[in-house]
Design a protein around this motif. Structure first.
Motif, PDB file in Angstrom:
ATOM      1  N   TRP A   1       0.840  -1.196   0.000  1.00 23.93           N
ATOM      2  CA  TRP A   1       0.000   0.000   0.000  1.00 23.93           C
ATOM      3  C   TRP A   1       0.878   1.250   0.000  1.00 23.93           C
ATOM      4  O   TRP A   1       1.060   1.898   1.041  1.00 23.93           O
ATOM      5  CB  TRP A   1      -0.910  -0.014   1.234  1.00 23.93           C
ATOM      6  N   PRO A   2       1.444   1.635  -1.158  1.00 24.63           N
ATOM      7  CA  PRO A   2       2.363   2.778  -1.219  1.00 24.63           C
ATOM      8  C   PRO A   2       1.734   4.046  -0.661  1.00 24.63           C
ATOM      9  O   PRO A   2       0.592   4.388  -0.968  1.00 24.63           O
ATOM     10  CB  PRO A   2       2.637   2.926  -2.724  1.00 24.63           C
ATOM     11  N   GLY A   3       2.495   4.719   0.199  1.00 26.66           N
ATOM     12  CA  GLY A   3       2.020   5.962   0.773  1.00 26.66           C
ATOM     13  C   GLY A   3       1.008   5.801   1.885  1.00 26.66           C
ATOM     14  O   GLY A   3       0.507   6.797   2.399  1.00 26.66           O
ATOM     15  N   GLU A   4       0.735   4.569   2.275  1.00 27.83           N
ATOM     16  CA  GLU A   4      -0.312   4.306   3.270  1.00 27.83           C
ATOM     17  C   GLU A   4       0.262   3.410   4.371  1.00 27.83           C
ATOM     18  O   GLU A   4       0.305   2.192   4.242  1.00 27.83           O
ATOM     19  CB  GLU A   4      -1.504   3.623   2.597  1.00 27.83           C
ATOM     20  N   PRO A   5       0.709   3.994   5.495  1.00 28.20           N
ATOM     21  CA  PRO A   5       1.348   3.179   6.533  1.00 28.20           C
ATOM     22  C   PRO A   5       0.393   2.252   7.280  1.00 28.20           C
ATOM     23  O   PRO A   5       0.807   1.194   7.760  1.00 28.20           O
ATOM     24  CB  PRO A   5       1.958   4.209   7.483  1.00 28.20           C
ATOM     25  N   VAL A   6      -0.874   2.655   7.363  1.00 27.33           N
ATOM     26  CA  VAL A   6      -1.851   1.827   8.085  1.00 27.33           C
ATOM     27  C   VAL A   6      -3.073   1.618   7.188  1.00 27.33           C
ATOM     28  O   VAL A   6      -4.024   2.403   7.209  1.00 27.33           O
ATOM     29  CB  VAL A   6      -2.268   2.474   9.422  1.00 27.33           C
ATOM     30  N   PRO A   7      -3.058   0.579   6.369  1.00 24.65           N
ATOM     31  CA  PRO A   7      -4.219   0.294   5.509  1.00 24.65           C
ATOM     32  C   PRO A   7      -5.391  -0.194   6.347  1.00 24.65           C
ATOM     33  O   PRO A   7      -5.236  -0.541   7.531  1.00 24.65           O
ATOM     34  CB  PRO A   7      -3.694  -0.815   4.592  1.00 24.65           C
ATOM     35  N   SER A   8      -6.541  -0.261   5.724  1.00 22.24           N
ATOM     36  CA  SER A   8      -7.726  -0.726   6.445  1.00 22.24           C
ATOM     37  C   SER A   8      -7.597  -2.212   6.762  1.00 22.24           C
ATOM     38  O   SER A   8      -6.879  -2.962   6.101  1.00 22.24           O
ATOM     39  CB  SER A   8      -8.982  -0.493   5.606  1.00 22.24           C
ATOM     40  N   ALA A   9      -8.343  -2.642   7.782  1.00 28.88           N
ATOM     41  CA  ALA A   9      -8.351  -4.063   8.144  1.00 28.88           C
ATOM     42  C   ALA A   9      -8.838  -4.905   6.977  1.00 28.88           C
ATOM     43  O   ALA A   9      -8.356  -6.027   6.754  1.00 28.88           O
ATOM     44  CB  ALA A   9      -9.233  -4.277   9.372  1.00 28.88           C
ATOM     45  N   GLY A  10      -9.783  -4.367   6.200  1.00 26.17           N
ATOM     46  CA  GLY A  10     -10.285  -5.104   5.048  1.00 26.17           C
ATOM     47  C   GLY A  10      -9.231  -5.290   3.973  1.00 26.17           C
ATOM     48  O   GLY A  10      -9.142  -6.357   3.350  1.00 26.17           O
ATOM     49  N   ASP A  11      -8.397  -4.264   3.754  1.00 23.32           N
ATOM     50  CA  ASP A  11      -7.329  -4.381   2.764  1.00 23.32           C
ATOM     51  C   ASP A  11      -6.281  -5.399   3.203  1.00 23.32           C
ATOM     52  O   ASP A  11      -5.770  -6.174   2.384  1.00 23.32           O
ATOM     53  CB  ASP A  11      -6.667  -3.025   2.534  1.00 23.32           C
ATOM     54  N   VAL A  12      -5.960  -5.389   4.480  1.00 21.11           N
ATOM     55  CA  VAL A  12      -4.988  -6.361   4.994  1.00 21.11           C
ATOM     56  C   VAL A  12      -5.546  -7.777   4.873  1.00 21.11           C
ATOM     57  O   VAL A  12      -4.847  -8.709   4.449  1.00 21.11           O
ATOM     58  CB  VAL A  12      -4.623  -6.038   6.456  1.00 21.11           C
ATOM     59  N   ASP A  13      -6.809  -7.934   5.214  1.00 17.14           N
ATOM     60  CA  ASP A  13      -7.439  -9.262   5.115  1.00 17.14           C
ATOM     61  C   ASP A  13      -7.451  -9.754   3.664  1.00 17.14           C
ATOM     62  O   ASP A  13      -7.175 -10.930   3.395  1.00 17.14           O
ATOM     63  CB  ASP A  13      -8.861  -9.201   5.664  1.00 17.14           C
ATOM     64  N   ALA A  14      -7.747  -8.857   2.723  1.00 15.46           N
ATOM     65  CA  ALA A  14      -7.799  -9.252   1.319  1.00 15.46           C
ATOM     66  C   ALA A  14      -6.419  -9.664   0.820  1.00 15.46           C
ATOM     67  O   ALA A  14      -6.285 -10.625   0.045  1.00 15.46           O
ATOM     68  CB  ALA A  14      -8.344  -8.097   0.474  1.00 15.46           C
ATOM     69  N   PHE A  15      -5.378  -8.960   1.256  1.00 11.67           N
ATOM     70  CA  PHE A  15      -4.022  -9.320   0.857  1.00 11.67           C
ATOM     71  C   PHE A  15      -3.653 -10.710   1.387  1.00 11.67           C
ATOM     72  O   PHE A  15      -3.152 -11.564   0.640  1.00 11.67           O
ATOM     73  CB  PHE A  15      -3.033  -8.278   1.369  1.00 11.67           C
TER      74      PHE A  15
ATOM     75  N   LEU B   1       2.379  -4.971   9.774  1.00 14.03           N
ATOM     76  CA  LEU B   1       3.237  -6.033   9.249  1.00 14.03           C
ATOM     77  C   LEU B   1       3.238  -7.243  10.184  1.00 14.03           C
ATOM     78  O   LEU B   1       3.213  -8.396   9.733  1.00 14.03           O
ATOM     79  CB  LEU B   1       4.647  -5.475   9.057  1.00 14.03           C
ATOM     80  N   ALA B   2       3.249  -7.000  11.488  1.00 13.63           N
ATOM     81  CA  ALA B   2       3.238  -8.112  12.436  1.00 13.63           C
ATOM     82  C   ALA B   2       1.953  -8.938  12.317  1.00 13.63           C
ATOM     83  O   ALA B   2       1.992 -10.175  12.426  1.00 13.63           O
ATOM     84  CB  ALA B   2       3.406  -7.588  13.858  1.00 13.63           C
ATOM     85  N   ARG B   3       0.830  -8.262  12.073  1.00 11.31           N
ATOM     86  CA  ARG B   3      -0.424  -9.004  11.891  1.00 11.31           C
ATOM     87  C   ARG B   3      -0.369  -9.874  10.634  1.00 11.31           C
ATOM     88  O   ARG B   3      -0.849 -11.017  10.627  1.00 11.31           O
ATOM     89  CB  ARG B   3      -1.609  -8.039  11.820  1.00 11.31           C
ATOM     90  N   ILE B   4       0.213  -9.334   9.576  1.00 11.71           N
ATOM     91  CA  ILE B   4       0.365 -10.122   8.349  1.00 11.71           C
ATOM     92  C   ILE B   4       1.277 -11.322   8.609  1.00 11.71           C
ATOM     93  O   ILE B   4       1.010 -12.439   8.145  1.00 11.71           O
ATOM     94  CB  ILE B   4       0.929  -9.244   7.215  1.00 11.71           C
TER      95      ILE B   4
END
Length: 268
Positions: free
Chosen positions: A37-51, A96-99
């Motif tokens: 997520w360039p330029g976005e240090p904390v993406p949404s929980a939904g974006d992290v889940d989708a990744f 990152l730790a959650r991922i």
């Protein structure tokens, strides 16, 4: 060698979430990404889940992931050494730790950041060391390793780490400050174009290499498009006992799925 494919440079003709499945279809069981997520240090929980779901659904292993590096499409190359962006960087570490907990990824590349006008290099280096120690402790609890990478001179702006010696100075500062799980990212392309001899670096820093990435030089294309003697280099990696993945981080010349004929499919 056991291959992995970098899905931030290869398969870019596809949306990011489709790339792990494309890598699997091309015969790979392991992938790596830059920060998604360039330029976005904390993406949404939904974006992290989708990744994470894209990795899981493709049945590939995520073996490498960059820390947040600012807006790379706009030219930034990390925020680690930016004294005013520590909160931004550290907030991204929790993501990152959650991922990592979900996917099992354990190697994390921390781009250093460019030199800043009006800020003393020593001040930036102190900021980088503090952020490295923080990040190393956070991922260390998961068995993770933080990687420090030299980058090619020129296209990456005022990035101060150009050689293995530059990167190892940062690694040693972090270790001295209490972060033993910081290592060198051995990127053959960047080292070669900046004048380092990759075989010499590999032998001198065998115990310090945490991850290997390859592209030919010049040009950053697939092996065989430049001047690097990859069979000789792979022999050196065998000689020093490197048993990790070798990530293909090169720019394709056409459809990505056609870029792997040079490699040995059973080793993917």
């Amino acid at each position: 060698m056991r291959w992995a494919v970098n899905c931030s440079l290869l398969f870019t003709e596809l949306p990011p979430l489709d790339r792990p499945a494309a890598a699997r279809a091309a015969g790979f069981d392991a992938v790596e990404f830059w920060w998604p997520w360039p330029g976005e240090p904390v993406p949404s929980a939904g974006d992290v889940d989708a990744f994470c779901a894209a990795i899981e659904d493709a049945r590939v292993r995520l073996i490498g992931l960059n820390f947040y590096a600012g807006d790379m499409p706009a030219g930034e190359r990390g925020v680690l050494s930016h004294p005013g962006r520590a909160a931004e960087f550290r907030a991204s570490v929790a993501v990152l730790a959650r991922i990592a907990e979900r996917t099992g990824v354990r190697s994390f590349n921390a781009l250093y950041g460019q030199r800043l006008d009006g800020v003393a290099p020593a001040e930036q280096d102190r900021a980088a060391t503090g952020n490295l120690v923080f990040a190393a402790r956070e991922v260390g609890g998961l068995g993770g390793t933080v990687l420090i990478e030299p980058l090619a001179r020129g296209p990456n702006g005022a990035y101060p780490l150009e050689t293995a010696a530059d990167a190892m100075a940062v690694v040693r500062r972090a270790r001295a400050a209490g972060a033993p799980n910081v290592k060198l990212l051995f990127d053959v392309f960047h080292l070669t174009v900046n004048g380092d001899d990759p075989a010499k670096v590999a032998r001198e820093h065998a115990a310090d290499i945490g991850h290997v990435q390859i592209a030919d030089a010049p040009g950053r294309g697939r092996p065989g498009t430049g001047r690097i003697d990859f069979p000789a280099l792979f022999a050196v990696l065998d000689e020093i006992g490197y048993d990790g993945r070798v990530a293909l981080e090169y720019v394709p010349d056409g459809p990505s799925a056609r870029e792997f004929a040079w490699s040995d499919p059973p080793r993917r």
